[in-house]
Design a protein around this motif. Structure first.
Motif, short mmCIF file in Angstrom:
data_model
loop_
_atom_site.label_atom_id
_atom_site.label_comp_id
_atom_site.label_asym_id
_atom_site.label_seq_id
_atom_site.Cartn_x
_atom_site.Cartn_y
_atom_site.Cartn_z
N LEU A 121 8.58 2.22 0.71
CA LEU A 121 7.74 3.42 0.72
C LEU A 121 8.03 4.29 -0.50
O LEU A 121 7.11 4.84 -1.11
N LYS A 122 9.31 4.38 -0.87
CA LYS A 122 9.69 5.22 -2.01
C LYS A 122 9.15 4.68 -3.34
O LYS A 122 8.99 5.44 -4.30
N LYS A 123 8.89 3.38 -3.39
CA LYS A 123 8.32 2.80 -4.61
C LYS A 123 6.87 3.25 -4.81
O LYS A 123 6.37 3.25 -5.93
N LYS A 124 6.22 3.62 -3.73
CA LYS A 124 4.80 3.97 -3.80
C LYS A 124 4.56 5.46 -3.65
O LYS A 124 3.64 6.01 -4.24
N TYR A 125 5.38 6.13 -2.83
CA TYR A 125 5.11 7.53 -2.51
C TYR A 125 6.21 8.44 -3.07
O TYR A 125 7.38 8.08 -3.10
N ASP A 126 5.78 9.62 -3.48
CA ASP A 126 6.70 10.58 -4.07
C ASP A 126 7.41 11.43 -3.02
O ASP A 126 8.43 12.04 -3.32
N MET A 154 3.60 10.95 10.43
CA MET A 154 4.22 10.70 9.13
C MET A 154 3.33 11.30 8.03
O MET A 154 2.11 11.16 8.08
N PHE A 155 3.97 11.96 7.08
CA PHE A 155 3.27 12.50 5.93
C PHE A 155 3.76 11.78 4.67
O PHE A 155 4.97 11.67 4.45
N LEU A 156 2.82 11.33 3.87
CA LEU A 156 3.15 10.64 2.63
C LEU A 156 2.38 11.28 1.49
O LEU A 156 1.18 11.56 1.61
N LEU A 157 3.07 11.51 0.38
CA LEU A 157 2.44 12.10 -0.80
C LEU A 157 2.54 11.12 -1.96
O LEU A 157 3.63 10.64 -2.29
N HIS A 158 1.39 10.84 -2.56
CA HIS A 158 1.34 9.91 -3.70
C HIS A 158 0.67 10.62 -4.87
O HIS A 158 -0.45 11.13 -4.74
N LYS A 159 1.39 10.71 -5.99
CA LYS A 159 0.83 11.35 -7.18
C LYS A 159 0.35 10.29 -8.15
O LYS A 159 1.05 9.33 -8.46
N GLU A 160 -0.86 10.51 -8.63
CA GLU A 160 -1.46 9.55 -9.56
C GLU A 160 -2.19 10.32 -10.65
O GLU A 160 -3.21 10.97 -10.38
N SER A 161 -1.66 10.28 -11.85
CA SER A 161 -2.21 11.07 -12.95
C SER A 161 -2.20 12.54 -12.55
O SER A 161 -1.16 13.08 -12.20
N LYS A 162 -3.35 13.19 -12.55
CA LYS A 162 -3.42 14.60 -12.17
C LYS A 162 -3.84 14.79 -10.73
O LYS A 162 -4.06 15.92 -10.29
N VAL A 166 -2.63 12.67 -0.12
CA VAL A 166 -1.80 13.00 1.04
C VAL A 166 -2.30 12.18 2.24
O VAL A 166 -3.47 12.24 2.59
N TYR A 167 -1.37 11.44 2.82
CA TYR A 167 -1.70 10.62 3.99
C TYR A 167 -1.00 11.21 5.21
O TYR A 167 0.20 11.51 5.18
N GLN A 168 -1.76 11.39 6.28
CA GLN A 168 -1.20 11.85 7.55
C GLN A 168 -1.40 10.72 8.57
O GLN A 168 -2.53 10.37 8.89
N LYS A 243 -2.12 -0.85 5.54
CA LYS A 243 -2.68 0.49 5.37
C LYS A 243 -1.74 1.45 4.64
O LYS A 243 -2.21 2.40 4.01
N ILE A 244 -0.43 1.19 4.74
CA ILE A 244 0.52 2.15 4.18
C ILE A 244 1.17 1.64 2.88
O ILE A 244 1.24 2.36 1.89
N LEU A 245 1.61 0.42 2.89
CA LEU A 245 2.34 -0.10 1.72
C LEU A 245 1.43 -0.73 0.68
O LEU A 245 1.70 -0.63 -0.52
N ASN A 246 0.36 -1.36 1.12
CA ASN A 246 -0.46 -2.13 0.17
C ASN A 246 -1.88 -1.62 0.04
O ASN A 246 -2.75 -2.33 -0.45
N ASN A 247 -2.14 -0.38 0.46
CA ASN A 247 -3.51 0.11 0.41
C ASN A 247 -3.90 0.48 -1.02
O ASN A 247 -3.08 0.66 -1.88
#
Length: 247
Positions: A121-126, A154-162, A166-168, A243-247
């Protein structure tokens, strides 16, 4: 008058009364009222089984986490399956947002599952946060509005460029006691909850928009250790990865 006499309503109801001839020939007005109340009560009870008073709204509005989650004292019976200590080092897991959890063995197993997936998860989400939902946040069945409190969010934040994504994610561990006759959940009393979680992503209408931030709600199938039906655990892991790791 129509309601009482029309065959579409009470006029179509026939009541068979058994008793002695003397009693039946001499029913009092009070007897007749008691019989009418008996019949109407039975009809109302039967109607309630099939009546849908509400429909779940697919619109989801934002609520700040600090307003939705707060300090809460739990009152658990000493014999409760939730009153057992978990074999899990909460202090060492900075992705778990609470200091402790009182839960079932199925919930403990879920925590170990997430712990094993954290490195990926840490490889994909910040940012990663998992919270035990002690009836803080509820969602409603789209069909009849029945409330449901998923055990974990679960809350996941992924930053991509600007942009930020946010996934809930709503997660519900469910033990073997809730399995149906096929050792699955679809036909069990809890089956509607799993269907709601799986329909969530397509049905949810999120009323929250920022120029550089996108939000997404995700529901997963019930988490189960797979002791009775190993396919249940395999299915959860498969959907989690998809849905979470490979989406």
């Amino acid at each position: 008058t129509e309601f009482i006499s029309d065959d579409k309503y009470l006029g179509g109801v026939r009541l068979v009364i058994k008793g002695t001839k003397t009693k039946l020939d001499n029913l009092t007005q009070n007897d007749k009222v008691d019989l009418a109340i008996f019949v109407l009560t039975r009809i109302m009870a039967d109607m309630a089984k099939h009546k849908r008073e509400f429909r779940g709204d697919a619109e989801f509005k934002p609520v700040k986490i600090r307003k939705a989650f707060y300090d809460k004292t739990l009152q658990l019976d000493a014999e409760s399956h939730r009153a057992q200590a978990m074999d899990f080092n909460f202090e060492a897991k900075n992705w778990f947002a609470q200091s402790e959890v009182w839960g079932t063995s199925e919930e403990e197993s879920l925590l170990h599952f997430v712990d094993e997936a954290v490195d990926d998860l840490k490889k994909k989400y910040d940012d990663i946060a998992l919270l035990r939902n002690e009836m803080f946040v509820k969602i409603h069945n789209f069909e009849d509005g029945t409330p449901f409190y998923p055990d974990f969010i679960m809350f996941l934040l992924h930053k991509e460029s600007k942009k930020e994504f946010v996934y809930q994610i709503f997660i519900e561990p469910k033990g073997d006691a809730f399995l149906d006759s096929d050792h699955e959940f679809e036909q069990s009393q809890e089956g509607w909850k799993q269907k709601l979680l799986l329909d969530l992503e397509e049905e949810a209408d999120i009323k929250l928009s920022y120029e550089n931030r996108k939000f997404k709600l995700v529901g997963l199938p019930f988490y189960n250790k797979g002791e009775t039906n190993p396919k249940l655990h395999e299915m959860f892991a498969e959907v989690f990865n998809e849905k979470i790791l490979n989406n």
